[in-house]
Scaffold this motif. Structure first.
Motif, PDB file in Angstrom:
ATOM      1  N   LYS A   1       0.843  -1.197   0.000  1.00 17.57           N
ATOM      2  CA  LYS A   1       0.000   0.000   0.000  1.00 17.57           C
ATOM      3  C   LYS A   1       0.878   1.247   0.000  1.00 17.57           C
ATOM      4  N   HIS A   2       0.436   2.274  -0.713  1.00 19.29           N
ATOM      5  CA  HIS A   2       1.114   3.571  -0.744  1.00 19.29           C
ATOM      6  C   HIS A   2       0.071   4.681  -0.630  1.00 19.29           C
ATOM      7  N   HIS A   3       0.426   5.744   0.093  1.00 11.88           N
ATOM      8  CA  HIS A   3      -0.449   6.912   0.235  1.00 11.88           C
ATOM      9  C   HIS A   3       0.394   8.174   0.018  1.00 11.88           C
ATOM     10  N   PRO A   4       0.791   8.435  -1.239  1.00  8.59           N
ATOM     11  CA  PRO A   4       1.710   9.546  -1.504  1.00  8.59           C
ATOM     12  C   PRO A   4       1.013  10.912  -1.492  1.00  8.59           C
ATOM     13  N   THR A   5       1.771  11.899  -1.082  1.00  4.39           N
ATOM     14  CA  THR A   5       1.360  13.302  -1.150  1.00  4.39           C
ATOM     15  C   THR A   5       2.404  14.073  -1.948  1.00  4.39           C
ATOM     16  N   LEU A   6       1.967  14.795  -2.963  1.00  2.00           N
ATOM     17  CA  LEU A   6       2.880  15.650  -3.718  1.00  2.00           C
ATOM     18  C   LEU A   6       3.077  16.939  -2.931  1.00  2.00           C
TER      19      LEU A   6
ATOM     20  N   ALA B   1      10.390  17.201  -8.284  1.00  3.33           N
ATOM     21  CA  ALA B   1       9.178  16.940  -7.494  1.00  3.33           C
ATOM     22  C   ALA B   1       9.581  16.360  -6.152  1.00  3.33           C
ATOM     23  N   VAL B   2       8.805  16.692  -5.127  1.00  6.58           N
ATOM     24  CA  VAL B   2       9.031  16.174  -3.780  1.00  6.58           C
ATOM     25  C   VAL B   2       7.756  15.452  -3.340  1.00  6.58           C
ATOM     26  N   ILE B   3       7.916  14.235  -2.836  1.00  6.60           N
ATOM     27  CA  ILE B   3       6.778  13.411  -2.415  1.00  6.60           C
ATOM     28  C   ILE B   3       7.011  12.903  -1.005  1.00  6.60           C
TER      29      ILE B   3
ATOM     30  N   TYR C   1       8.036   7.643   3.913  1.00  7.66           N
ATOM     31  CA  TYR C   1       9.213   7.962   3.119  1.00  7.66           C
ATOM     32  C   TYR C   1       9.083   9.380   2.559  1.00  7.66           C
ATOM     33  N   LYS C   2      10.211  10.081   2.514  1.00  9.22           N
ATOM     34  CA  LYS C   2      10.312  11.382   1.849  1.00  9.22           C
ATOM     35  C   LYS C   2      11.269  11.221   0.672  1.00  9.22           C
ATOM     36  N   MET C   3      10.834  11.690  -0.526  1.00  8.49           N
ATOM     37  CA  MET C   3      11.632  11.502  -1.732  1.00  8.49           C
ATOM     38  C   MET C   3      11.699  12.769  -2.567  1.00  8.49           C
ATOM     39  N   VAL C   4      12.855  12.969  -3.176  1.00  9.98           N
ATOM     40  CA  VAL C   4      13.051  14.039  -4.149  1.00  9.98           C
ATOM     41  C   VAL C   4      13.308  13.388  -5.500  1.00  9.98           C
ATOM     42  N   PHE C   5      12.540  13.813  -6.529  1.00 14.92           N
ATOM     43  CA  PHE C   5      12.670  13.273  -7.884  1.00 14.92           C
ATOM     44  C   PHE C   5      13.222  14.331  -8.831  1.00 14.92           C
TER      45      PHE C   5
ATOM     46  N   ILE D   1      14.734   8.977  -8.738  1.00 14.62           N
ATOM     47  CA  ILE D   1      14.842   9.335  -7.328  1.00 14.62           C
ATOM     48  C   ILE D   1      16.238   9.901  -7.057  1.00 14.62           C
ATOM     49  N   ARG D   2      16.265  11.127  -6.569  1.00 16.09           N
ATOM     50  CA  ARG D   2      17.529  11.794  -6.226  1.00 16.09           C
ATOM     51  C   ARG D   2      17.872  11.609  -4.763  1.00 16.09           C
ATOM     52  N   HIS D   3      16.841  11.577  -3.942  1.00 19.18           N
ATOM     53  CA  HIS D   3      17.063  11.508  -2.499  1.00 19.18           C
ATOM     54  C   HIS D   3      15.894  10.747  -1.879  1.00 19.18           C
TER      55      HIS D   3
END
Length: 505
Positions: free
Chosen positions: A134-139, A149-151, A178-182, A191-193
């Protein structure tokens, strides 16, 4: 004659010249097309991550209220696809300790950490079998130039099993954030970070389901003309209606039917199969019969990388029929313990455990069971199922003792003898087989055991069959012939002596 030969030679030279020019033009055209057309992304991917049905976790975006530039659906879909592919290639890498595909979805700095981790695991002979469910991403942010983009992805349900020298050392299911930078590079969202901000053990609780009023007196059912292909081209509502009438008039109140994973379309369930299943349930309701619906028939992989596909299959079927009045219970899998040796007992049990939770998350009202092939396996996951179902084709002299053992180990769950029967085949391939009278005596005796132990039951099966698919019992004639003669009704449509004991001692 000399003039004629010259003309022939001249003609051949002209034709050859035209062919050479055509080939040159064709080649230049292909080169020009290649240079002016972006590479198809699926062709850029490694074999392990081709764009096929491979990874389909639940994913629900929070409403888009990000800072920066608004994101349109096209960009959001591209970001989502690359994000899920990034998870997938990482999971493949951890499972195989190979780095194929990583560079397509991670930037140089991000992939270095992955490469180091994979190298360490390889050196230590460690592999990780993992998936997210399951995933619940927020932009959070989308840059004005559309390149960053940051998610934040919250409540990511992540299962993993860790192996050291092929031995399981850890199994866990977690809920993480998780926090991600694309960055958008060469048409890829990479994915950068990536940072795991929070993690805790995953828990799933449901309200207990009341099974006190269950009174299952049923039979495992296939139509006589198309066993193990009930929902195929020969599907017939008139035959089902006739057979359900026979079952109801015999004093039974339920049927067990089977949904084959591949036949129904695997992750993308076929609408025409759903419609046939609906018609079957409608007819059962019309005849006042309840239905135990067995899922994942003829499925035997259990691979962790298959789990999200399995969930999409179950989700479609369970959500479609959870409110149907004919539905009695969900049977997660038929005889999964037969796969313990070939697929690994821990793998099979982990799959079952996860699938029970998932089915209950979609339908919290109907009981769940597993169709174990024997009494020895029946206590497995006894605290997760609502009904304990087992099959019995062994010597009846040992049945009472087996039931007593089960009642001691599982005192608070209803027990269902979900399959039992005796083949009446006696012939060339089994000269000492049972007769019709032997079959009748068997059913008379086992119904006495059922009554004495207050068991619920579903016998095998209504009809003798004229055809048994190889996938069921193989091609050995002594096995196929025996399997054809378990019915209460023979191949000519006449009731056999055992029919007198189909529902009572």
């Amino acid at each position: 004659m000399v003039g004629l030969n010259k003309n022939i030679l001249r003609t051949i030279l002209i034709i050859s010249y035209i062919m050479v020019i055509a080939l040159i033009i064709s080649g230049l055209s292909a080169v020009f097309s290649y240079l002016n057309t972006g590479a198809d992304r699926s062709s850029m991917l490694h074999t392990e991550i081709q764009k096929v049905e491979q990874y389909m976790p639940q994913l629900v975006w929070e409403p888009l209220q990000n800072e920066g530039r608004p994101m349109d659906n096209e960009n959001l879909n591209a970001l989502q696809n690359d994000y899920l592919d990034a998870w997938y290639v990482k999971q493949i890498a951890y499972k195989t300790n190979k780095t194929a595909g990583i560079k397509d979805y991670y930037t140089d700095s991000a992939r270095k950490n992955l490469f180091d981790f994979i190298a360490l695991n390889k050196a230590e002979d460690i592999t990780i079998d993992a998936t997210t469910l399951k995933h619940h991403p927020t932009l959070e942010f989308f840059s004005e130039d559309g390149q960053l983009a940051v998610i934040t992805d919250r409540n990511v349900v992540e299962y993993k099993s860790v192996f050291k020298a092929e031995q399981l050392v850890l199994e866990t299911t977690e809920t993480s954030t998780y926090k991600m930078v694309f960055l958008l590079e060469d048409g890829f969202w990479r994915i950068r970070h990536l940072v795991k901000e929070h993690s805790e053990p995953y828990t799933f609780d449901t309200e207990p389901i009341n099974t006190a009023n269950l009174d299952i007196k049923g039979i495992n059912y296939y139509p006589q003309a198309n066993p193990w292909d009930m929902f195929g081209d020969d599907f017939s509502t008139s035959i089902l209606s006739k057979d359900f009438d026979i079952i109801k008039n015999a004093g039974l109140n339920s049927v067990r039917i089977f949904v084959q994973y591949e036949d129904f379309g695997k992750a993308n369930v076929k609408p025409e199969k759903l419609e046939k299943l609906k018609q079957t349930l409608d007819l059962a309701e019309a005849h006042s019969l309840k239905v135990v619906l067995t899922l994942f028939d003829f499925y035997g992989d259990y691979s962790v990388m298959d789990w999200t596909l399995n969930q999409r299959h179950a989700e479609t079927i369970v959500s479609t029929f959870k409110n149907h009045k004919a539905l009695l219970a969900w049977d997660i899998k038929n005889e999964p313990n037969l796969d313990f040796e070939s697929r690994g007992k821990p793998n099979v049990i982990a799959w079952l455990d996860n699938m029970i939770d998932f089915v209950k998350s979609v339908d919290a009202s109907h009981p769940v069971t597993i169709g174990w092939s024997n009494t020895q396996s029946a206590p497995i996951l006894k605290d997760k199922v609502d009904i304990v179902s087992f099959h019995y084709y062994e010597n009846l002299e040992h049945l009472n003792d087996a039931i007593k053992t089960l009642k001691t180990e599982i005192p608070n769950k209803p027990l269902v003898l979900q399959e039992f029967g005796l083949s009446s085949y006696s012939g060339l391939w089994k000269p000492n087989g049972a007769s019709d009278e032997d079959q009748a005596n068997y059913h008379k005796k086992i119904q006495e055991h059922i009554a004495a132990n207050n068991l619920q039951f579903m016998s095998w099966t209504l009809y003798d069959f004229t055809y048994i698919p190889k996938a069921v019992v193989g091609s050995l004639p002594w096995r196929k012939n025996a399997q054809e003669h378990y019915g209460f009704i023979d191949k000519n449509g006449q009731t056999k002596p055992a029919f007198d004991y189909i529902a009572k001692p």
